[in-house]
Design a protein around this motif. Structure first.
Motif, mmCIF file in Angstrom:
data_model
loop_
_atom_site.group_PDB
_atom_site.id
_atom_site.type_symbol
_atom_site.label_atom_id
_atom_site.label_comp_id
_atom_site.label_asym_id
_atom_site.label_seq_id
_atom_site.Cartn_x
_atom_site.Cartn_y
_atom_site.Cartn_z
ATOM 1 N N ASP A 1 -6.716 7.076 0.037
ATOM 2 C CA ASP A 1 -6.678 5.685 -0.408
ATOM 3 C C ASP A 1 -7.538 5.487 -1.656
ATOM 4 O OD1 ASP A 1 -5.012 5.167 1.643
ATOM 5 O OD2 ASP A 1 -6.444 4.022 2.840
ATOM 6 N N HIS B 1 0.828 -1.216 0.000
ATOM 7 C CA HIS B 1 0.000 0.000 0.000
ATOM 8 C C HIS B 1 0.865 1.270 0.000
ATOM 9 C CE1 HIS B 1 -3.633 2.298 1.180
ATOM 10 N NE2 HIS B 1 -2.850 2.943 2.023
ATOM 11 N N SER C 1 -1.279 10.051 6.815
ATOM 12 C CA SER C 1 -2.690 9.677 6.712
ATOM 13 C C SER C 1 -3.187 9.283 8.092
ATOM 14 C CB SER C 1 -2.844 8.522 5.729
ATOM 15 O OG SER C 1 -2.326 7.349 6.287
ATOM 16 N N HIS D 1 -0.742 6.047 8.640
ATOM 17 C CA HIS D 1 0.710 6.131 8.485
ATOM 18 C C HIS D 1 1.194 7.568 8.556
ATOM 19 C CE1 HIS D 1 0.156 2.142 6.808
ATOM 20 N NE2 HIS D 1 -0.763 2.678 6.035
ATOM 21 N N HIS E 1 1.037 4.594 -2.515
ATOM 22 C CA HIS E 1 1.018 6.014 -2.147
ATOM 23 C C HIS E 1 2.237 6.748 -2.729
ATOM 24 C CE1 HIS E 1 -2.361 6.797 0.453
ATOM 25 N NE2 HIS E 1 -2.106 5.780 1.241
HETATM 26 ZN ZN ZN Z 1 -3.247 4.904 2.765
#
Ligand code: ZN
Ligand code: KG4
Length: 355
Positions: free
Chosen positions: A310, A111, A142, A145, A115
């Protein structure tokens, strides 16, 4: 080449179709905000159930909007790490099922790699911006994270983490502070709005991980300081205190993010900085990052908000080159709650990627 990207690692069920020139043919995101709002944060069990409910219709909608059928796809990319275990499993199992039934190749995508490459996505309805040049430093902030990365090229082996939060992610801190102040979920947009009318210097909250030297972050102390303020003075009503408290909190988060991002860029001698993650929507962060970058002659790239939050397009794009090389992870693809990106600290002590 057409790739379907599937993303279910946290609280967005997303699917998109992207082609080999990084053009987003369709991009469908089903947010679970309403599901989690009563709890003030993401509830993993509810997230997995909601993904299960929506993942097939979201994929079908992505195909319909792109004017393609599943059988016309050249491959499938799915987020397989990091994220909530149950949530990841839904996307990966659906992707495996589709890959098997349609006889298509399938690759798993980290993931965070999605990003880090999202600034390369091109949307037909938006003016095309020049993509960032390698190497660049990326700040990813985010709800799940918050970390700085050095990105030397498009392959995950060319990406490394320079420093991350030791506790809460920046978005998580916005959400938790908003919860303390009774402002609802998600907290970022509300605090952003209230902070615009507040004085960031009137209420003293302390500075999180203020040392410029460290590229690590810590936001839980700041959150505790807001809680202490509320204990001592009571929860502010819809008044000047609330606006000043939001402004003080936001200033400290934004200042820390911007300073450390610029420190990383200067230390690594890179001329480009990229912002990503939902917190990149924050107006003060955008303004202060733009000013700080301009002062140092650094190019700041802030992708469109739909690329920062996302989405399935960043997953499709990140998986595309492996699919183009004929790679296939099915049927052995597994999920992991951890990223595989290595961390490189200043002293050269590396953390080995989690298997
Ligand atoms: Zn994310
Ligand atoms: O990337 P994202 O959509 O989802 C994940 O967390 O993976 O980010 C959502 C986070 C939430 O914590 C939300 O409060 C925060 O981004 N956020 C903001 C703003 N808009 C969303 N934080 C600060 N200012 C904003 N304007």
């Amino acid at each position: 080449m057409l790739v379907l990207g599937i993303e279910t690692s946290c609280d967005e069920t997303a699917a998109a179709i992207v082609d080999e020139s990084a053009c987003v043919r369709s991009d469908v995101v089903m947010s679970q905000i309403a599901v989690h709002a009563p709890y003030g944060g993401v509830v993993p069990e509810l997230a997995a159930r909601d993904h299960l409910r929506h993942v097939r219709p979201v994929i079908e909608e992505a195909c319909a909007r792109a004017g393609t059928s599943l059988s016309a796809l050249d491959g499938i990319a799915v987020t397989c790490r990091p994220g909530l275990s149950g949530a990841l499993l839904v996307g990966v199992q659906v992707a495996k099922g589709l890959a098997f039934a349609l006889d298509k190749p399938l690759v798993g995508v980290d993931h965070l790699v999605g990003h880090l490459l999202s600034a390369f996505l091109r949307y037909p309805d938006l003016p095309a911006e020049a993509p960032p040049a390698f190497p660049f430093v990326a700040l990813l902030a985010s709800g799940g994270h918050t970390a700085l990365y050095r990105v030397d090229g498009p392959d995950p082996s060319q990406m490394r983490e320079l420093g991350a939060t030791r506790d809460d992610a920046a978005g998580e801190a916005f959400d938790k502070v908003a919860k303390q102040l009774g402002l609802g979920y998600p907290g970022g947009p509300v605090i952003d709005r209230l902070a615009r009318e507040g004085d960031p210097d009137r209420i003293e909250l302390g500075w999180p991980m203020a040392s410029r030297r460290s590229l690590e972050f810590s936001f839980s102390g700041l959150k505790t300081n807001v809680a202490r303020y509320v204990e001592r003075h009571g929860r502010p009503g819809d008044d000047r205190n609330l606006r000043d408290l939001c402004a003080a909190f936001q200033r400290r988060v934004v200042d820390t993010l911007v300073k450390k991002t610029m420190t990383a860029a200067v230390e690594h001698d890179v001329r480009t900085v990229v912002l990503g993650g939902g917190v990149a929507a924050n107006r003060e962060l955008r303004e202060r990052a733009a000013a700080a970058a301009a002062k140092r002659g650094i190019r700041l790239v802030v992708p469109p908000l739909r690329a920062c939050t996302d989405n399935g397009a960043m997953i499709a794009h990140a998986g595309l080159s492996r699919l183009a090389r004929g790679e296939n992870d099915a049927p052995s693809l597994e999920t992991s709650p951890h990223t595989a990106l290595p961390r490189v600290t200043r002293k050269g002590r590396g953390r080995r990627p989690t298997p």
